[in-house]
Design a protein around this motif. Structure first.
Motif, short mmCIF file in Angstrom:
data_model
loop_
_atom_site.label_atom_id
_atom_site.label_comp_id
_atom_site.label_asym_id
_atom_site.label_seq_id
_atom_site.Cartn_x
_atom_site.Cartn_y
_atom_site.Cartn_z
N GLY A 36 0.85 -1.18 0.00
CA GLY A 36 0.00 0.00 0.00
C GLY A 36 0.88 1.22 0.00
N SER A 37 0.53 2.18 0.85
CA SER A 37 1.31 3.43 0.85
C SER A 37 2.57 3.30 1.71
CB SER A 37 0.46 4.60 1.30
OG SER A 37 0.00 4.38 2.60
N ASN A 38 2.92 2.08 2.10
CA ASN A 38 4.24 1.84 2.70
C ASN A 38 5.34 1.92 1.63
OD1 ASN A 38 3.15 -0.48 1.55
ND2 ASN A 38 3.96 -1.89 3.07
N ALA A 39 4.94 1.76 0.38
CA ALA A 39 5.92 1.83 -0.71
C ALA A 39 6.32 3.28 -0.95
CB ALA A 39 5.31 1.26 -1.99
N GLY A 40 7.54 3.46 -1.37
CA GLY A 40 8.02 4.79 -1.78
C GLY A 40 8.87 4.56 -3.02
N HIS A 41 8.29 4.79 -4.18
CA HIS A 41 9.00 4.54 -5.44
C HIS A 41 9.33 5.88 -6.08
CE1 HIS A 41 7.11 0.26 -5.80
NE2 HIS A 41 7.75 0.46 -4.67
N THR A 42 10.61 6.14 -6.25
CA THR A 42 11.03 7.42 -6.81
C THR A 42 11.33 7.26 -8.29
OG1 THR A 42 12.05 7.83 -4.70
CG2 THR A 42 12.60 9.37 -6.46
N VAL A 43 10.73 8.15 -9.06
CA VAL A 43 10.98 8.14 -10.50
C VAL A 43 11.54 9.51 -10.86
CG1 VAL A 43 9.84 8.03 -12.74
CG2 VAL A 43 9.10 6.50 -10.91
N THR A 44 12.62 9.52 -11.62
CA THR A 44 13.22 10.80 -12.01
C THR A 44 13.16 10.95 -13.52
OG1 THR A 44 14.70 10.55 -10.14
CG2 THR A 44 15.31 12.23 -11.73
N VAL A 45 12.56 12.02 -13.95
CA VAL A 45 12.46 12.29 -15.39
C VAL A 45 12.98 13.69 -15.65
CG1 VAL A 45 10.94 12.36 -17.40
CG2 VAL A 45 10.44 10.79 -15.52
N ASN A 46 13.96 13.79 -16.51
CA ASN A 46 14.60 15.08 -16.81
C ASN A 46 14.99 15.82 -15.53
OD1 ASN A 46 14.20 14.60 -19.54
ND2 ASN A 46 12.15 15.51 -19.47
N GLY A 47 15.53 15.09 -14.58
CA GLY A 47 15.98 15.69 -13.33
C GLY A 47 14.86 16.01 -12.35
N GLU A 48 13.60 15.80 -12.75
CA GLU A 48 12.45 16.05 -11.84
C GLU A 48 12.09 14.78 -11.11
OE1 GLU A 48 9.23 18.23 -11.73
OE2 GLU A 48 9.57 19.50 -13.45
N GLU A 49 11.96 14.86 -9.78
CA GLU A 49 11.65 13.67 -8.99
C GLU A 49 10.16 13.53 -8.70
OE1 GLU A 49 13.49 13.18 -5.19
OE2 GLU A 49 15.31 12.37 -6.07
N TYR A 50 9.66 12.32 -8.84
CA TYR A 50 8.29 12.02 -8.48
C TYR A 50 8.32 10.89 -7.47
CZ TYR A 50 7.28 14.60 -12.75
OH TYR A 50 7.23 15.57 -13.72
N LYS A 51 7.71 11.10 -6.30
CA LYS A 51 7.70 10.05 -5.28
C LYS A 51 6.32 9.41 -5.25
CE LYS A 51 11.27 12.18 -2.44
NZ LYS A 51 12.36 11.29 -2.84
N LEU A 52 6.27 8.15 -5.59
CA LEU A 52 4.99 7.46 -5.69
C LEU A 52 4.82 6.47 -4.55
CD1 LEU A 52 5.37 6.87 -9.49
CD2 LEU A 52 3.85 8.52 -8.41
N ARG A 53 3.64 6.45 -3.99
CA ARG A 53 3.39 5.51 -2.88
C ARG A 53 2.34 4.48 -3.24
NH1 ARG A 53 2.71 9.54 1.90
NH2 ARG A 53 2.10 7.61 2.92
N LEU A 54 1.25 4.97 -3.83
CA LEU A 54 0.19 4.03 -4.22
C LEU A 54 0.02 3.97 -5.74
CD1 LEU A 54 -2.62 4.63 -1.60
CD2 LEU A 54 -1.81 2.39 -2.33
N LEU A 55 0.30 5.07 -6.39
CA LEU A 55 0.09 5.09 -7.83
C LEU A 55 1.20 4.31 -8.53
CD1 LEU A 55 -0.94 8.82 -8.46
CD2 LEU A 55 -2.35 6.87 -7.77
N PRO A 56 0.85 3.48 -9.49
CA PRO A 56 1.86 2.74 -10.25
C PRO A 56 2.82 3.70 -10.98
CG PRO A 56 -0.31 1.82 -10.61
CD PRO A 56 -0.52 3.10 -9.86
N SER A 57 4.05 3.24 -11.15
CA SER A 57 5.09 4.10 -11.75
C SER A 57 4.93 4.27 -13.26
CB SER A 57 6.48 3.56 -11.41
OG SER A 57 6.65 3.56 -10.02
N GLY A 58 3.77 3.95 -13.80
CA GLY A 58 3.51 4.21 -15.21
C GLY A 58 2.76 5.53 -15.38
N ILE A 59 2.46 6.15 -14.27
CA ILE A 59 1.60 7.34 -14.26
C ILE A 59 2.16 8.50 -15.08
CG2 ILE A 59 2.55 8.27 -12.07
CD1 ILE A 59 -1.18 8.23 -12.90
N LEU A 60 3.47 8.50 -15.30
CA LEU A 60 4.05 9.64 -16.00
C LEU A 60 3.86 9.59 -17.51
CD1 LEU A 60 7.27 10.06 -13.86
CD2 LEU A 60 5.06 11.16 -13.60
N TYR A 61 3.30 8.48 -18.00
CA TYR A 61 3.04 8.36 -19.45
C TYR A 61 1.56 8.58 -19.72
CZ TYR A 61 7.61 6.15 -19.55
OH TYR A 61 8.95 5.89 -19.43
N LYS A 62 1.27 9.50 -20.57
CA LYS A 62 -0.13 9.77 -20.93
C LYS A 62 -0.68 8.56 -21.68
CE LYS A 62 -2.88 13.47 -22.96
NZ LYS A 62 -3.91 13.39 -21.97
#
Ligand code: GDP
Ligand code: IMO
Ligand code: MG
Length: 428
Positions: A36-62
């Motif tokens: 659940g929200s115990n997860a902390g998945h960091t995704v970095t795109v063009n130097g910008e960080e996104y910290k995801l807890r519940l949302l899957p790490s595919g969220i950055l693709y439209k």
């Protein structure tokens, strides 16, 4: 390949988010199947960080569907906060789908998670206090409240009343804590229900229909093998099944539908929270790893415990989940080391072990067997082809593949998408 799994091979925070985000370029759907929200998945795109807890790490693709499947325990407040934060940054969240069978984290879950840890004192697990264990306990106890119940005003009111009556007895008598207010939670959660309603569906048929239509699905594990409730260092584990077997029950996709399993392996080891960690370095080396890797928890900010790569653990992870490829991450963090060690097995009472001991007493006493490697002492963050990695780094990785019996698939040399070396492009 149509169904690919990315899961953790150690104690979490291996860089699953980065690998999922990278592979999601080609995916139609990304699915969280446990935790659940115990997860902390960091995704970095063009130097910008996104910290995801519940949302899957595919969220950055439209256009990519992001499924939170039935095996996840969902804190609606966290989920909505994350969605709002994404929208503020211009990310489209219309591709989110939430399983009507997922269990809902309620305020008493997080509260009791913290109170229980306090009560355990020295014996605490070191949880993230996000209510994960208590929510899964209610699920197994068959008093859990699911998303479909939350969507039904009457049913939710009834179930909340029944549950809260029990929880308040527990809060007052066991924890000496003031009871929680029914009306307050009811109103709060009715608000969440209305906001989440457009995203709720039967994700089992959604995923199976997608597979039948030849769509590409990526399953994103949270936590990791050594935190699995059955296979990890019990009781110092989380309450779910991060191993690939967790997908069958956590997403309703049968095991024979999975094409490839990718195990994410950090080039060294970290652990947050309590519990055994045989290759932990409680010394200057451990500090050097922590400093070089900025190893502090995404969710709680706690300093992560650090140590050498445990290939014996990775081998175990490979067996349990049927890992086809390793995605090695954070190899660049080892750039400044003169010498690097890898644990290739455990000795107990002078004898080499064939398996990871179940008993924590034994595990606490095992002696890791190390092999020592020469460091490469070069900045590798700009390398994009395996053959351009320093020879010393190649020797280290080749030995890891030998000890674990698992192929190298990806080598990551930095947090950004482009800092990724692909060894086999048939992986996905
Ligand atoms: P997860 O929970 O498995 O997704 O991992 P976390 O996001 O908690 O921790 C991994 C951290 O390492 C994140 O900050 C990533 O951005 C970062 N990261 C991932 N791969 C690499 C890499 O190859 N090199 C470096 N330097 N950082 C990486
Ligand atoms: P990601 O997905 C690392 C650890 C906690 C604690 C134990 C139980 O980012 O890799 P819980 O709150 O789940 O009941 O805590 O599990 N833990 C993690 N450690 N990465 C994680 O997630 C973790 N999620 C839980 O620190 O030791
Ligand atoms: Mg993490």
């Amino acid at each position: 390949m149509s169904a690919v799994v990315v899961m953790g091979s150690q104690w979490g925070d291996e860089g699953k988010g980065k690998i999922v985000d990278y592979l999601a370029q080609q995916a139609d759907t990304v699915v969280r199947y446990q935790g659940g929200s115990n997860a902390g998945h960091t995704v970095t795109v063009n130097g910008e960080e996104y910290k995801l807890r519940l949302l899957p790490s595919g969220i950055l693709y439209k256009g990519t569907l992001c499924v939170i499947a039935n095996g996840v325990v969902v804190d609606p407040q966290v989920m909505l906060e994350e969605m709002d934060a994404m929208e503020k940054r211009g990310i489209d969240v219309s591709g989110i789908r939430l399983s009507n069978r997922a269990h809902v984290v309620l305020p008493y879950h997080s509260l009791m998670d913290g109170l229980n840890e306090e009560l355990r004192g020295k014996g605490k697990i070191g949880t993230t206090k996000r209510g994960i264990g208590p929510c899964y306990m209610d699920k197994d106890h068959r008093i859990g409240i699911r998303v479909c119940d939350l969507m039904d005003k009457e049913e939710f009111a009834k179930r909340l009343k029944e549950n809260l009556a029990l929880k308040n007895i527990e809060l007052e008598r066991m924890y000496n804590h003031a009871p929680l207010d029914y009306e307050e939670i009811l109103t709060e959660y009715e608000g969440y229900a209305e906001r989440l309603r457009p995203y709720v569906c039967d994700t089992i048929s959604l995923l199976n229909d997608e597979l039948a239509a030849g769509k590409k699905i990526l399953f994103e594990g949270a936590q990791a093998t050594m935190l699995d409730i059955d296979y990890g260092t019990y009781p110092y584990v989380t309450a779910s099944h991060p191993v690939s077997g967790g997908i069958g029950v956590g997403a309703g996709v049968a095991p024979n539908r999975l094409d490839k399993i990718i195990g994410v392996v950090k080039a060294y080891c970290t652990r947050v929270g309590e519990g055994p960690f045989p290759t932990e370095q409680l010394n200057a080396i451990g500090e050097k790893i922590r400093d070089a890797g900025h190893e502090y928890g995404t969710v709680t900010g706690r300093p992560r415990r650090t140590g050498w790569l445990d290939a014996f653990v990775v081998r175990y992870a490979g067996l349990l989940s049927g890992i086809d490829y390793m995605a090695i991450t954070r190899l660049d963090i080892l750039d400044g080391f003169d010498e690097i060690k890898m644990c290739t097995g455990y000795k107990y009472e002078g004898k080499l072990l064939n398996e990871i001991p179940a008993s924590l007493k034994v595990l606490a006493k095992v002696e890791p067997v190390y092999e020592t490697f020469k460091g490469w002492k070069k900045n590798i963050s700009g390398v994009r082809r395996y053959e351009d990695l320093p020879k010393e780094a190649q020797v280290y990785l080749t030995r890891l593949a030998e000890v674990t019996g698992i192929c190298l698939g990806i080598v990551s040399v930095g947090p950004n998408r482009d800092q990724t070396i692909i060894l086999d492009d048939k992986m996905f």
